[in-house]
Write a protein that holds these residues in place. Structure first.
Motif, short mmCIF file in Angstrom:
data_model
loop_
_atom_site.label_atom_id
_atom_site.label_comp_id
_atom_site.label_asym_id
_atom_site.label_seq_id
_atom_site.Cartn_x
_atom_site.Cartn_y
_atom_site.Cartn_z
N UNK A 118 62.47 43.37 77.76
CA UNK A 118 61.90 42.04 77.68
C UNK A 118 61.77 41.66 76.22
N UNK A 119 61.69 40.39 75.99
CA UNK A 119 61.93 39.89 74.66
C UNK A 119 60.93 38.78 74.35
N UNK A 120 60.38 38.79 73.15
CA UNK A 120 59.50 37.70 72.75
C UNK A 120 59.57 37.56 71.23
N UNK A 121 59.16 36.41 70.73
CA UNK A 121 59.20 36.20 69.29
C UNK A 121 57.89 35.60 68.80
N UNK A 122 57.61 35.83 67.55
CA UNK A 122 56.51 35.12 66.90
C UNK A 122 56.84 34.98 65.42
N UNK A 123 56.52 33.84 64.91
CA UNK A 123 56.79 33.59 63.50
C UNK A 123 55.48 33.66 62.73
N UNK A 124 55.47 34.40 61.63
CA UNK A 124 54.24 34.50 60.85
C UNK A 124 54.54 34.61 59.36
N UNK A 125 53.48 34.46 58.58
CA UNK A 125 53.62 34.49 57.12
C UNK A 125 53.31 35.88 56.60
N UNK A 126 54.23 36.44 55.83
CA UNK A 126 53.96 37.72 55.18
C UNK A 126 54.31 37.56 53.70
N UNK A 127 53.34 37.80 52.87
CA UNK A 127 53.55 37.70 51.42
C UNK A 127 54.31 36.43 51.03
N UNK A 128 53.85 35.34 51.59
CA UNK A 128 54.43 34.05 51.22
C UNK A 128 55.76 33.72 51.87
N UNK A 129 56.27 34.63 52.66
CA UNK A 129 57.55 34.36 53.34
C UNK A 129 57.31 34.11 54.82
N UNK A 130 58.18 33.27 55.39
CA UNK A 130 58.09 33.04 56.83
C UNK A 130 58.98 34.06 57.54
N UNK A 131 58.33 34.89 58.32
CA UNK A 131 59.05 35.96 59.00
C UNK A 131 59.07 35.67 60.50
N UNK A 132 60.25 35.69 61.07
CA UNK A 132 60.32 35.57 62.52
C UNK A 132 60.49 36.99 63.10
N UNK A 133 59.48 37.43 63.84
CA UNK A 133 59.56 38.76 64.45
C UNK A 133 60.13 38.61 65.84
N UNK A 134 61.22 39.34 66.06
CA UNK A 134 61.87 39.30 67.38
C UNK A 134 61.58 40.67 68.00
N UNK A 135 60.75 40.68 69.03
CA UNK A 135 60.26 41.96 69.53
C UNK A 135 60.84 42.28 70.89
N UNK A 136 61.38 43.48 71.00
CA UNK A 136 62.02 43.92 72.23
C UNK A 136 61.18 45.01 72.87
N UNK A 137 60.82 44.75 74.09
CA UNK A 137 60.00 45.68 74.86
C UNK A 137 60.91 46.37 75.87
N UNK A 138 60.86 47.68 75.93
CA UNK A 138 61.80 48.38 76.81
C UNK A 138 61.06 49.17 77.88
N UNK A 139 61.81 49.53 78.93
CA UNK A 139 61.24 50.36 79.99
C UNK A 139 60.99 51.76 79.45
N UNK A 140 59.94 52.41 79.94
CA UNK A 140 59.59 53.72 79.41
C UNK A 140 60.32 54.88 80.06
N UNK A 141 60.76 54.70 81.30
CA UNK A 141 61.29 55.85 82.02
C UNK A 141 62.63 56.34 81.48
N UNK A 142 62.78 57.64 81.50
CA UNK A 142 63.99 58.32 81.03
C UNK A 142 65.28 57.64 81.49
N UNK A 143 65.34 57.23 82.76
CA UNK A 143 66.56 56.65 83.29
C UNK A 143 67.06 55.46 82.48
N UNK A 144 66.12 54.74 81.91
CA UNK A 144 66.50 53.50 81.23
C UNK A 144 66.88 53.69 79.77
#
Lengths: 215, 348
Positions: free
Chosen positions: A48-74
């Protein structure tokens, strides 16, 4: 271009969330990107996938975050999701010793599939359940030091340290990128830039705002 | 139609594809019949077949769901009765030396029931975690009511027995989602006798359903022609054939790898993409389609893409992936209508 809807950022950083099933990865994601928490959320299948844009040290950073299944099979299927990732949040559950013991397996997984320069932060989640704790905070700290990772305990439920964890890893990544760009510039014979010089990062491996969105 | 002496399966399939009416209470029978013939077409044999299957399930429960202490106890009993056979004056107390060494809880022997138990407990914990997370929004599955708790226990038993009978696949996360609609439909059968046997009936139908889809759950087959990657590839080809502009925009221009959304669509048979009620309607078509479950599933997935094509064509990587990972509420009849128009040989 018409298909680029959201391009108001200086950097796009891809972060993957990994760790055993049930440690709270999806809730860390929803807390950070939507400020939501769901006590009984569905299990994550695939990615699953989500994004958030935030300010870090004066820069605009778009964080693209990927959430994955935990089980070994995946894991085999999800290895594609490591491509282009510059950061990983490796999560365990402080009330489940096994999820902490599996940290080594996850580190091996990252070594096998992710870029060798990936910035890793270890996160002990569910700190609100202190009465059920089975992993002392010192043990987490010690392992993180031994493996050279940064470390925080978080509670997605109480919104404790989740923001800080992402801020930390994103600013670590940002610093590395800035240093690399600087080094690249020096190597190119420009010498160290004087104050006020714009650092050219366009040839860094991280996407800039004119880069392609798919990391 | 179901009242006839012998059910015309082709006709039943045709009707089911158009949607099974909710009110009539016939869905449990229709699904059981269509699911690769869990019920025979001859009405007269139903009671006998169901009775046979239900007692078989009961035997599985007895055999596979006992805890290791129970196994050890039974072994002890057997040893005692053997001893007693030789010496009828035995006290019935097992002398320490006669406990089978391998069956001691601290034994490291691979065949020890305890060792197997420790391996299995990891799976059982996983099943437990996922069953608790199955449709958390529905009182039927979730909450503290005794019904919800008893339904959860049923789901857990079914998945545990399946895992033990299928050591090559065991339990894979997401199987709970595939099982849930079957169990829900059978448990809500207006015929009380059937509703009481929802657990064994759902188990056998789950086995039948997975026999067509289990390769998607199998890691060893990921890169084979029957594995999940290949199935996703077929979806991509199907889209390319029917809407090349959309295919190009998605996969070439915005670089949305179909794995990122279709993996879940396909492995979970669309159960996480729609409201539960809508998912049941989709399954009427999925189970009834004479061309096979997988081909139908891929057509519906392709129709889902085509239905939101305008938004996809205007979107970038982020917008498109978000849209497809959280698919908007849709008129299911319309979706199935579009899917139906995509018939033809599945491309390779």
């Amino acid at each position: 271009m018409a298909h680029r809807v959201d391009n108001e950022y200086d950097y796009l950083f891809k972060i993957v969330l990994i760790g055993d099933s049930g440690v709270g990865k999806s809730n860390i994601l929803s807390r950070f990107t939507r400020n939501e928490f769901c006590l009984e959320s569905k299990s994550t299948i695939g990615v699953e996938f989500a994004t958030r844009t935030l300010q870090i040290e004066g820069k605009t950073i778009k964080a693209q975050i990927w959430d994955t299944a935990g089980q070994e099979r995946y894991r085999a299927i999800t290895s594609a999701y490591y491509r282009g990732a510059v950061g990983a949040l490796l999560v365990y559950d402080i009330t489940k010793k096994q999820t902490f013991e599996n940290i080594q397996r996850w580190l091996r997984e990252l070594r096998d599939h992710a870029d060798s320069n990936i910035v890793i932060m270890m996160v002990g989640n569910k700190s609100d359940l202190n009465h059920l704790r089975s992993v002392p905070e010192e043990d987490g700290q010690a392992l993180a030091e031994k493996e050279g990772l940064s470390f925080l305990e978080t509670s997605a439920l109480e919104a404790l340290n989740v923001e800080k964890a992402f801020q930390t890893i994103l600013s670590d990544i940002h610093q590395i990128i800035s240093k690399k760009a600087l080094a690249a510039q020096e190597a190119a014979g420009n010498g160290p830039p004087s104050q006020g010089t714009t650092i050219n990062v366009s040839d860094s491996t991280v996407n800039t705002k004119r880069g392609c969105c798919s990391a | 139609m179901l009242g006839r002496k012998v059910v015309d399966l082709a006709e039943l399939r045709r009707l089911a594809c158009q949607g099974v009416p909710d009110a009539a209470g016939v869905r449990p029978v229709v699904w059981k019949q269509l699911l690769l013939g869990y019920l025979p077409t001859d009405h007269a044999l139903w009671a006998y077949e169901l009775e046979k299957k239900r007692s078989q399930y009961s035997a599985f429960k007895d055999e596979l769901l006992v805890n290791p202490s129970e196994v050890t106890r039974r072994m002890e009993e057997m040893t005692i009765s053997k001893r007693n056979g030789h010496n009828s004056e035995g006290t019935g107390v097992l002398p320490r030396a006669e406990i089978v060494h391998d069956e001691h809880p601290l034994s490291l022997g691979k065949t020890s029931v305890w060792n197997q138990h420790f391996q299995e407990s990891e799976i059982i914990e996983q099943i437990d975690r996922d069953v608790k997370r199955t449709h958390p929004e529905m009182q039927f599955f979730n909450g503290d009511s005794s019904d919800a708790l008893s339904n959860q226990e049923s789901l857990k038993r079914i998945l545990t027995i399946f895992a033990k009978l299928n050591p090559g696949i065991r339990y894979v996360q997401g199987m709970n989602e595939v099982l849930a609609p079957l169990y829900y439909v059978f448990k809500n059968d207006p015929e009380e006798n059937n509703a009481e046997s929802a657990e064994p009936d759902a188990f056998f139908c789950f086995v039948e359903l997975l026999s067509g889809f289990r390769d998607n759950f199998c890691k060893q087959l990921d890169n084979s022609v029957v594995g999940i990657r290949s199935t996703i590839c077929k979806l991509s080809q199907l889209l390319k054939r029917h809407d090349e502009e959309l295919w190009r925009h998605l996969e070439v221009v915005t670089k949305v790898n179909p794995q990122f959304y279709a993996f879940r669509w396909i492995t979970l048979l669309l159960t996480q993409e729609f409201k539960f009620r809508d998912c049941i309607h989709i399954w009427d078509a999925l189970l009834g389609d004479p061309e096979g479950h997988q081909a139908t599933l891929l057509r519906i997935c392709c129709a889902m893409l085509i239905l939101v094509r305008r938004r996809l064509l205007a979107g970038d990587f982020t917008a498109n992936l978000k849209l497809l990972q959280s698919y908007p509420p849709t008129n299911i009849d319309h979706l199935l209508h579009i899917a139906n128009k995509l018939r033809g040989p599945v491309p390779y």
